[in-house]
Design an enzyme around this catalytic site. Structure first.
Site, PDB file in Angstrom:
ATOM      1  N   LYS A  66      80.881  43.232  27.442  1.00 60.71           N
ATOM      2  CA  LYS A  66      81.680  44.355  27.958  1.00 60.71           C
ATOM      3  C   LYS A  66      82.620  44.896  26.888  1.00 60.71           C
ATOM      4  O   LYS A  66      82.745  46.115  26.721  1.00 60.71           O
ATOM      5  CB  LYS A  66      82.462  43.908  29.200  1.00 60.71           C
ATOM      6  N   THR A  67      83.287  44.022  26.154  1.00 64.21           N
ATOM      7  CA  THR A  67      84.167  44.472  25.073  1.00 64.21           C
ATOM      8  C   THR A  67      83.359  45.172  23.981  1.00 64.21           C
ATOM      9  O   THR A  67      83.786  46.201  23.440  1.00 64.21           O
ATOM     10  CB  THR A  67      84.933  43.279  24.481  1.00 64.21           C
ATOM     11  N   ASP A 111      90.676  45.232  29.589  1.00 61.30           N
ATOM     12  CA  ASP A 111      89.881  44.071  29.980  1.00 61.30           C
ATOM     13  C   ASP A 111      90.502  43.415  31.215  1.00 61.30           C
ATOM     14  O   ASP A 111      91.719  43.464  31.403  1.00 61.30           O
ATOM     15  CB  ASP A 111      89.818  43.076  28.820  1.00 61.30           C
ATOM     16  N   THR A 160      85.244  40.873  35.469  1.00 59.48           N
ATOM     17  CA  THR A 160      84.292  39.816  35.793  1.00 59.48           C
ATOM     18  C   THR A 160      84.238  39.583  37.301  1.00 59.48           C
ATOM     19  O   THR A 160      83.390  38.825  37.781  1.00 59.48           O
ATOM     20  CB  THR A 160      84.689  38.492  35.112  1.00 59.48           C
ATOM     21  N   ARG A 219      77.351  35.313  24.013  1.00 58.97           N
ATOM     22  CA  ARG A 219      78.491  34.587  23.426  1.00 58.97           C
ATOM     23  C   ARG A 219      78.144  33.117  23.241  1.00 58.97           C
ATOM     24  O   ARG A 219      78.463  32.508  22.205  1.00 58.97           O
ATOM     25  CB  ARG A 219      79.728  34.739  24.319  1.00 58.97           C
TER      26      ARG A 219
END
Length: 355
Positions: A66-67, A111, A160, A219
């Site tokens: 997302k970032t 975020d 999230t 990640r």
């Protein structure tokens, strides 16, 4: 705290490491084909009109990018990027200071936007719709609201837990993108790309082995790649091949499905209770962790792989969990059905659970 190796949440060491391997443009992004195509249409249309695109909400589990997508949006628009997070915005004044400092066309990334303070959220409504904020000066009967114009901008919010977003907040986003977990093939490409950037020698077999243990999350894939690289440099030939990947992940207690020590401890605790049902608090005490760690770090993956199921009475271990730990499946196990005696990759019959 749990070992963060297979946690999708960012650890401190991930912050710098991820910067170097993040894709910079939509064309470089691997996976997320539907969201990528939708975003491309949105951004190309905005560029042709010469105006900022609609506000964008990106939803999905941690570690899926997302970032990265927020950074890509700013790069595709050739716009400035301001980054903050919901927990960091405690007062409306904090948000007003950020908004009034934006230049025309900038991208503001928030975020964990579902954790923004209520007064700041209400201030954000008028900024998103009318590009205006009302700053209150003074207190009590003498307080006055001073309207301040905000330059047209694009808000990119990431969450999230989209269920915690209020209806008014969700309705103000013109585009909502739901990020999905990655397929092993996509993770292999991501690992190979990261290895080239980090100058890590890797074989196809090595990237396949790391990819299939990465829980569908880039990640985690990049984190495992760095740990296998360390092993290969110290105890191997320096090449991340199949043997190095298997040996390194064995050292770090990451098994064939991507489960770590805590995941297996949760399954063993359930099985010691006959497979469950067991309440979350009891389960957390049994494995020596906080309930939120078990619920947010372990449960999502165990549920997704069919090793654990939730019932109104508590958590239960499925037949796949017994088989994965090398144990015989007892007769009458919840979700057993025709799957008893099958492989650990088979999903349990969740529809057989009692209401």
């Amino acid at each position: 705290m749990t070992d963060p190796l297979v946690s999708a949440y960012a650890a401190e060491e991930d912050q710098a490491a991820e910067q170097s391997v993040r894709p910079k443009r939509l064309a470089e992004l691997i996976g997320q084909h539907r969201v990528r195509e939708q975003l491309d249409l949105l951004l190309q249309s905005a560029l042709r009109r010469g105006s900022p695109p609609d506000h964008i909400l990106l939803s999905g589990p941690p570690g899926l990018g997302k970032t990265t997508l927020a950074m890509i949006v700013a790069a595709e628009l050739s716009a400035g990027l301001r980054m903050t997070s919901g927990p960091a915005i405690e007062r409306a004044g904090d948000l007003a200071a950020v908004l009034t400092s934006l230049s025309e066309g900038d991208v503001l990334f928030i975020d964990e936007i579902h954790r923004i303070a209520k007064p700041a959220e209400e201030l954000l409504y008028s900024a998103m719709e009318d590009f205006r904020v009302d700053v209150v000066v003074g207190k009590g009967p003498g307080a006055t609201a001073i309207p301040l114009d905000v330059e047209p901008f694009t808000l990119v919010g990431a969450t999230t837990r989209s269920g915690l977003l209020t209806g008014p907040m969700r309705d103000r986003f013109g585009f909502v993108g739901q990020l999905e977990f990655y397929d092993p093939d996509e993770l292999e490409l991501i690992i190979a790309r990261s290895a080239r950037i980090l100058d890590v020698p890797i074989t196809d077999e090595g990237s396949v082995e790391i990819g299939r243990r990465s829980r569908g999350t880039p990640r985690i894939a990049n984190r495992l790649l760095r740990r296998v690289r360390d092993y290969a440099e110290v105890r191997g030939t320096g090449v991340v091949d199949l043997a190095a990947a298997k040996a390194a992940l064995a050292v770090y207690d990451v098994d064939e499905l991507g489960l770590d020590r805590l995941d297996r401890a949760v399954l063993r605790a359930l099985i010691r209770q006959g497979g469950g049902p067991v309440g979350l608090s009891t389960l957390a005490v049994a494995v020596g962790e906080q309930p939120d760690t078990v619920e947010e770090v372990c449960e999502p993956f165990l549920l997704r792989t069919g090793l654990l199921a939730r019932t109104p009475r508590g958590r239960v271990a499925t037949p796949s969990a017994w088989r994965h730990l090398g144990l015989p499946v007892p007769a009458g196990t919840v979700g057993g059905g025709s799957h008893a005696g099958g492989t650990s990759s088979q999903m349990p019959d969740l529809f057989s659970l009692e209401p």
